[in-house]
Design a protein around this motif. Structure first.
Motif, mmCIF file in Angstrom:
data_model
loop_
_atom_site.group_PDB
_atom_site.id
_atom_site.type_symbol
_atom_site.label_atom_id
_atom_site.label_comp_id
_atom_site.label_asym_id
_atom_site.label_seq_id
_atom_site.Cartn_x
_atom_site.Cartn_y
_atom_site.Cartn_z
ATOM 1 N N VAL A 155 0.830 -1.215 0.000
ATOM 2 C CA VAL A 155 0.000 0.000 0.000
ATOM 3 C C VAL A 155 0.863 1.264 0.000
ATOM 4 N N ILE A 156 1.842 1.320 0.873
ATOM 5 C CA ILE A 156 2.675 2.523 0.976
ATOM 6 C C ILE A 156 3.539 2.676 -0.279
ATOM 7 N N SER A 157 4.080 1.584 -0.804
ATOM 8 C CA SER A 157 4.877 1.671 -2.027
ATOM 9 C C SER A 157 4.033 2.161 -3.198
ATOM 10 N N ALA A 158 2.825 1.651 -3.305
ATOM 11 C CA ALA A 158 1.934 2.101 -4.386
ATOM 12 C C ALA A 158 1.638 3.591 -4.243
ATOM 13 N N TRP A 159 1.372 4.029 -3.020
ATOM 14 C CA TRP A 159 1.086 5.442 -2.763
ATOM 15 C C TRP A 159 2.285 6.316 -3.148
ATOM 16 N N VAL A 160 3.484 5.883 -2.784
ATOM 17 C CA VAL A 160 4.691 6.660 -3.091
ATOM 18 C C VAL A 160 4.944 6.693 -4.598
ATOM 19 N N SER A 213 3.961 4.213 6.923
ATOM 20 C CA SER A 213 4.054 2.757 6.939
ATOM 21 C C SER A 213 4.005 2.221 8.364
ATOM 22 N N ILE A 214 4.697 2.871 9.272
ATOM 23 C CA ILE A 214 4.704 2.452 10.678
ATOM 24 C C ILE A 214 3.307 2.579 11.274
ATOM 25 N N ASN A 241 14.532 7.064 -5.289
ATOM 26 C CA ASN A 241 13.347 6.225 -5.483
ATOM 27 C C ASN A 241 13.716 4.752 -5.622
ATOM 28 N N VAL A 242 14.833 4.458 -6.293
ATOM 29 C CA VAL A 242 15.305 3.080 -6.400
ATOM 30 C C VAL A 242 15.637 2.547 -5.008
ATOM 31 N N LEU A 243 16.318 3.353 -4.213
ATOM 32 C CA LEU A 243 16.686 2.949 -2.861
ATOM 33 C C LEU A 243 15.445 2.697 -2.004
ATOM 34 N N PHE A 244 14.488 3.624 -2.031
ATOM 35 C CA PHE A 244 13.261 3.457 -1.252
ATOM 36 C C PHE A 244 12.492 2.219 -1.704
ATOM 37 N N GLY A 245 12.328 2.066 -3.015
ATOM 38 C CA GLY A 245 11.600 0.912 -3.537
ATOM 39 C C GLY A 245 12.257 -0.403 -3.171
ATOM 40 N N GLY A 246 13.570 -0.428 -3.252
ATOM 41 C CA GLY A 246 14.294 -1.647 -2.905
ATOM 42 C C GLY A 246 14.189 -1.995 -1.440
ATOM 43 N N LEU A 247 14.237 -0.985 -0.586
ATOM 44 C CA LEU A 247 14.111 -1.254 0.847
ATOM 45 C C LEU A 247 12.694 -1.694 1.209
ATOM 46 N N MET A 248 11.696 -1.132 0.527
ATOM 47 C CA MET A 248 10.321 -1.605 0.741
ATOM 48 C C MET A 248 10.194 -3.041 0.229
ATOM 49 N N LEU A 249 10.864 -3.345 -0.872
ATOM 50 C CA LEU A 249 10.863 -4.712 -1.399
ATOM 51 C C LEU A 249 11.546 -5.666 -0.413
ATOM 52 N N ALA A 250 12.599 -5.199 0.243
ATOM 53 C CA ALA A 250 13.269 -6.030 1.250
ATOM 54 C C ALA A 250 12.319 -6.332 2.410
ATOM 55 N N GLY A 251 11.551 -5.337 2.839
ATOM 56 C CA GLY A 251 10.562 -5.573 3.893
ATOM 57 C C GLY A 251 9.493 -6.550 3.446
ATOM 58 N N ALA A 252 9.049 -6.408 2.209
ATOM 59 C CA ALA A 252 8.046 -7.335 1.668
ATOM 60 C C ALA A 252 8.634 -8.740 1.542
ATOM 61 N N ALA A 295 13.402 13.593 -0.150
ATOM 62 C CA ALA A 295 13.772 12.761 0.995
ATOM 63 C C ALA A 295 12.763 12.921 2.135
ATOM 64 N N GLN A 296 12.300 14.155 2.360
ATOM 65 C CA GLN A 296 11.280 14.373 3.388
ATOM 66 C C GLN A 296 9.998 13.628 3.049
ATOM 67 N N ARG A 297 9.639 13.625 1.786
ATOM 68 C CA ARG A 297 8.438 12.913 1.340
ATOM 69 C C ARG A 297 8.556 11.419 1.651
ATOM 70 N N LEU A 298 9.727 10.855 1.412
ATOM 71 C CA LEU A 298 9.930 9.441 1.694
ATOM 72 C C LEU A 298 9.986 9.163 3.190
ATOM 73 N N CYS A 299 10.504 10.102 3.970
ATOM 74 C CA CYS A 299 10.468 9.952 5.434
ATOM 75 C C CYS A 299 9.022 9.927 5.930
ATOM 76 N N TRP A 300 8.173 10.772 5.365
ATOM 77 C CA TRP A 300 6.748 10.752 5.718
ATOM 78 C C TRP A 300 6.118 9.428 5.311
ATOM 79 N N ALA A 301 6.552 8.881 4.199
ATOM 80 C CA ALA A 301 6.025 7.579 3.762
ATOM 81 C C ALA A 301 6.421 6.475 4.738
ATOM 82 N N ILE A 302 7.636 6.540 5.257
ATOM 83 C CA ILE A 302 8.075 5.553 6.247
ATOM 84 C C ILE A 302 7.255 5.687 7.519
ATOM 85 N N LEU A 303 7.019 6.917 7.964
ATOM 86 C CA LEU A 303 6.169 7.137 9.136
ATOM 87 C C LEU A 303 4.758 6.617 8.876
#
Length: 141
Positions: free
Chosen positions: A17-22, A48-49, A117-128, A38-46
């Protein structure tokens, strides 16, 4: 469904859900300065939590109602530790590969936001990957 399986399923749902939103907003975010992206992705991580916390509570209640008994987290045994270790190993592989791919993307001259974006997507993929691995190992392995 055990509590640990439900928790893994919620983690997977949150990652999707969060990856799709981002990534739905990635096109407009690519025009942002690096600090804003980067701030936008930090908000996405929050987000997600928060999503995971709320979803675990809601799904615990729904599963408890469906099963007719309270869904409780069991004390971890040797199998749980083994499942956790194998799932984490799989996620670590994906995260390491993501780091390497991100460096290659930047080395090829892609803008910093693209690599971010590659880094964020990959880390979300690692969590998945961790969540899918847990579900697989609890059901199959």
């Amino acid at each position: 469904m055990t509590y640990k399986e439900m928790n893994a399923a919620v983690m997977l749902l949150g990652a999707v859900v969060i990856s799709a939103w981002v990534f739905l907003g990635a096109a407009e975010a690519s025009a942002l300065p690096l600090d804003a992206a980067a701030q936008r992705l930090c908000w996405a991580i929050l987000a997600s939590i928060v999503f995971n916390i709320v979803a675990v509570i809601v799904f615990s209640i729904l599963i408890s109602i469906a099963q007719g008994r309270e869904l409780k987290d069991e004390q971890a045994d040797e199998r749980d530790r083994s499942v956790g270790a194998r799932a984490m190993r799989n996620a670590y592989f994906v995260a390491s590969l993501t780091g390497a791919i991100t460096l290659v993307v930047w080395a090829l001259g892609t803008d910093l936001n693209g690599g971010l974006n590659v880094l964020f997507g990959g880390l979300m993929l690692a969590g998945a990957t961790d969540a899918v691995s847990r579900l697989y190992y609890y059901r199959i392995g």
